[in-house]
Design an enzyme around this catalytic site. Structure first.
Site, short mmCIF file in Angstrom:
data_model
loop_
_atom_site.label_atom_id
_atom_site.label_comp_id
_atom_site.label_asym_id
_atom_site.label_seq_id
_atom_site.Cartn_x
_atom_site.Cartn_y
_atom_site.Cartn_z
N GLU A 46 12.54 6.25 32.40
CA GLU A 46 12.94 6.55 33.78
C GLU A 46 14.29 7.26 33.82
O GLU A 46 14.49 8.22 34.58
CB GLU A 46 13.03 5.27 34.62
CG GLU A 46 11.71 4.51 34.73
CD GLU A 46 11.54 3.47 33.62
OE1 GLU A 46 11.99 3.71 32.49
OE2 GLU A 46 10.96 2.41 33.91
N ALA A 149 -9.16 2.68 2.14
CA ALA A 149 -9.90 3.89 1.79
C ALA A 149 -10.90 3.50 0.71
O ALA A 149 -10.49 3.10 -0.38
CB ALA A 149 -8.95 4.97 1.29
N SER A 163 -7.12 5.29 -8.44
CA SER A 163 -7.62 5.35 -7.06
C SER A 163 -7.28 6.67 -6.39
O SER A 163 -7.44 6.81 -5.18
CB SER A 163 -7.07 4.18 -6.25
OG SER A 163 -5.68 4.36 -6.03
N THR A 191 0.10 -2.28 -6.01
CA THR A 191 -0.02 -0.88 -5.60
C THR A 191 1.24 -0.11 -5.98
O THR A 191 1.16 1.03 -6.44
CB THR A 191 -0.28 -0.81 -4.09
OG1 THR A 191 -1.52 -1.47 -3.83
CG2 THR A 191 -0.34 0.61 -3.59
N ASP A 195 0.52 2.93 -8.38
CA ASP A 195 0.54 4.26 -7.75
C ASP A 195 1.94 4.83 -7.49
O ASP A 195 2.04 6.01 -7.15
CB ASP A 195 -0.19 4.21 -6.39
CG ASP A 195 -1.63 3.73 -6.53
OD1 ASP A 195 -2.16 3.81 -7.65
OD2 ASP A 195 -2.20 3.29 -5.52
N ALA A 248 -5.89 -4.63 -2.71
CA ALA A 248 -6.91 -5.60 -2.32
C ALA A 248 -6.32 -7.00 -2.07
O ALA A 248 -6.66 -7.65 -1.07
CB ALA A 248 -7.97 -5.68 -3.40
N GLN A 249 -5.47 -7.45 -2.96
CA GLN A 249 -4.88 -8.79 -2.78
C GLN A 249 -4.07 -8.86 -1.49
O GLN A 249 -4.14 -9.83 -0.76
CB GLN A 249 -3.91 -9.09 -3.93
CG GLN A 249 -4.52 -9.71 -5.15
CD GLN A 249 -3.38 -10.14 -6.10
OE1 GLN A 249 -2.40 -10.76 -5.70
NE2 GLN A 249 -3.53 -9.77 -7.35
N SER A 252 -6.34 -8.74 1.55
CA SER A 252 -7.04 -10.01 1.70
C SER A 252 -6.10 -11.10 2.24
O SER A 252 -6.49 -11.91 3.08
CB SER A 252 -7.62 -10.47 0.36
OG SER A 252 -8.42 -9.45 -0.17
N1 LIG Z 1 -8.06 2.82 -1.78
C1 LIG Z 1 -7.05 2.25 -1.12
O1 LIG Z 1 -7.02 2.25 0.10
C2 LIG Z 1 -5.95 1.62 -1.91
C3 LIG Z 1 -4.76 1.33 -1.24
C4 LIG Z 1 -3.76 0.71 -1.96
C5 LIG Z 1 -3.97 0.37 -3.30
N2 LIG Z 1 -5.12 0.69 -3.91
C6 LIG Z 1 -5.36 0.29 -5.31
O2 LIG Z 1 -5.37 -1.12 -5.34
C7 LIG Z 1 -4.89 -1.55 -6.62
C8 LIG Z 1 -3.81 -2.60 -6.42
O3 LIG Z 1 -4.37 -3.70 -5.71
P1 LIG Z 1 -4.09 -5.18 -6.15
O4 LIG Z 1 -4.97 -6.06 -5.34
O5 LIG Z 1 -4.16 -5.22 -7.62
O6 LIG Z 1 -2.56 -5.34 -5.82
P2 LIG Z 1 -1.70 -5.41 -4.47
O7 LIG Z 1 -2.41 -6.12 -3.39
O8 LIG Z 1 -1.15 -4.05 -4.17
O9 LIG Z 1 -0.47 -6.28 -4.99
C9 LIG Z 1 -0.66 -7.58 -5.47
C10 LIG Z 1 0.70 -8.24 -5.47
O10 LIG Z 1 1.16 -8.36 -4.12
C11 LIG Z 1 1.85 -9.58 -3.96
N3 LIG Z 1 1.06 -10.45 -3.10
C12 LIG Z 1 -0.26 -10.38 -2.79
N4 LIG Z 1 -0.60 -11.38 -1.94
C13 LIG Z 1 0.53 -12.10 -1.73
C14 LIG Z 1 0.84 -13.24 -0.94
N5 LIG Z 1 -0.10 -13.86 -0.23
N6 LIG Z 1 2.11 -13.69 -0.94
C15 LIG Z 1 3.04 -13.05 -1.66
N7 LIG Z 1 2.82 -11.96 -2.44
C16 LIG Z 1 1.57 -11.50 -2.46
C17 LIG Z 1 1.94 -10.20 -5.33
O11 LIG Z 1 3.13 -9.68 -5.93
P3 LIG Z 1 4.00 -10.55 -6.96
O12 LIG Z 1 3.08 -10.87 -8.10
O13 LIG Z 1 5.12 -9.63 -7.34
O14 LIG Z 1 4.47 -11.77 -6.21
C18 LIG Z 1 0.71 -9.65 -6.00
O15 LIG Z 1 0.79 -9.66 -7.41
C19 LIG Z 1 -4.39 -0.33 -7.32
O16 LIG Z 1 -5.38 0.08 -8.24
C20 LIG Z 1 -4.25 0.68 -6.22
O17 LIG Z 1 -4.43 1.99 -6.73
C21 LIG Z 1 -6.13 1.31 -3.23
#
Ligand SMILES: NC(=O)c1ccc[n+]([C@@H]2O[C@H](COP(=O)([O-])OP(=O)(O)OC[C@H]3O[C@@H](n4cnc5c(N)ncnc54)[C@H](OP(=O)(O)O)[C@@H]3O)[C@@H](O)[C@H]2O)c1
Length: 313
Positions: A46, A149, A163, A191, A195, A248-249, A252
């Site tokens: 405004e 993705a 990826s 990630t 990456d 993924a972690q 999730s």
């Molecule tokens: N296609 C897509 O859209 C896309 C996007 C992104 C990534 N990616 C791919 O995904 C892969 C990585 O995925 P990822 O599942 O292995 O790893 P991520 O989710 O990127 O990372 C996992 C880390 O995140 C932290 N974390 C996860 N959940 C947590 C929680 N509840 N509390 C605290 N910290 C938490 C932990 O770190 P600490 O161990 O340090 O505590 C864990 O080791 C790679 O290959 C990447 O290229 C794909």
């Protein structure tokens, strides 16, 4: 009001802790002032529109996407008082402001000054426009968009973590546009290590709109704003819209914590077969719990990839 909403859209992901508002001043059928909340939350829409209109604001109608604020803050006067002082004749608002410092008082004070006030005009769109602000108020955390993705078979990487790239250039450009509409972007440590993502906005003209970068990890990382758990997003000051980009972690964990408001699902026309699933355990105990949670809000092609946007039902 459509024009005011379009102006409000310019501030999406840039105005926290304030809502992104749009304002159009119309006198005798002509637009005499336009404004939208500036980066960081000030000036308000405004104030900007009134400054542009000057004397032409006298007798004008103000179309505002949110009730004008009623509180004087150290950062500026109340917009309601500015509208009254400028001699605006009528206020057409989309919705009331839930901020307890305003919450109806803006409208009441304007009416008491003889201004005609209508509210509820295109309210649904106005609410969606300030989802970040409303989520912060109601849930004490940012509005969260989760981006995934995937291949046709729901994979986000090959077994070795490769990826890049699953989706094509149009989908990736769209992701960059989405980044520019969030105050912060978060990835998990996996990630970061796989990456080394830049997480910037590589679109001509929007380079300066890159969001803050946040890392999810139990161990702090130099050069990164690190949070130890998904729930800690509540403590991200100045962030009302957060984009989570995996992996993924991380995805999730956010879903398991019921911390995702919007899903951006980019699906490429490729099959990966053995590889990393987009999601792990999201805390589901019965299939019935999975139903009725997500509503398709948008779907379109981006080059050869398909984008689907889902929002919480
Ligand atoms: N296609 C897509 O859209 C896309 C996007 C992104 C990534 N990616 C791919 O995904 C892969 C990585 O995925 P990822 O599942 O292995 O790893 P991520 O989710 O990127 O990372 C996992 C880390 O995140 C932290 N974390 C996860 N959940 C947590 C929680 N509840 N509390 C605290 N910290 C938490 C932990 O770190 P600490 O161990 O340090 O505590 C864990 O080791 C790679 O290959 C990447 O290229 C794909």
């Amino acid at each position: 009001m459509g024009a005011a909403l379009a102006l409000a859209d310019r501030g999406v992901g840039r105005t926290a802790p304030n809502p992104n508002v749009g304002c159009v001043l119309v006198r005798e059928g002509r637009v005499v002032g336009r404004g939208w909340t500036q980066a960081g939350g000030r000036p308000h829409a405004e104030a900007m529109a009134l400054a542009e209109a000057g004397e032409a604001a006298r007798g004008a109608t103000a179309y505002v996407t949110l009730e004008p604020c009623a509180h004087v803050s150290p950062r500026g006067p109340a917009c309601t008082d500015l509208l009254i002082a400028a001699g605006v004749a009528r206020i057409m608002a989309a919705m009331g402001d839930p901020d307890p410092r305003t919450d109806g008082q803006g409208f009441a004070r304007a009416r008491a000054a003889g201004i005609s006030v209508t509210t509820g005009v295109r309210e649904t769109e106005a609410r969606a426009m300030i989802a970040g602000f409303l989520t912060r108020r109601a849930r004490h955390r940012p509005f969260v968009t989760l981006k995934l993705a995937t291949s046709l078979d729901g994979k986000i990487a090959r077994p070795d973590g490769e990826s890049r790239w699953i989706t094509g250039p149009d989908a990736r450009a769209h992701t960059h546009l989405e980044r520019s509409r969030h105050e912060a972007i978060l990835v998990g440590r996996g990630t970061l290590e796989a990456d080394s993502p830049r997480l910037d906005v590589r679109l001509p003209g929007l380079e300066s709109h890159a969001p803050r970068r946040v890392l999810l990890s139990r161990t702090p990382e130099a050069g990164w704003e690190t949070i130890p758990s998904p729930a800690a997003i509540a403590s991200l000051a100045g962030v009302d819209r957060l984009m989570v980009e995996g992996g993924a972690q991380t995805a999730s964990a956010f879903l398991a914590g019921d911390l995702v408001d919007r899903l951006l699902l980019y699906r490429a026309p490729i099959l990966i077969g053995e590889g990393r699933a987009a999601l792990g355990d999201i805390g589901l105990t019965r299939l019935a719990e999975a139903h009725g949670r997500w509503r398709l809000a948008d779907a379109r092609m981006l080059g050869s990839d398909r984008l689907e946007v889902y929002e919480r039902d």
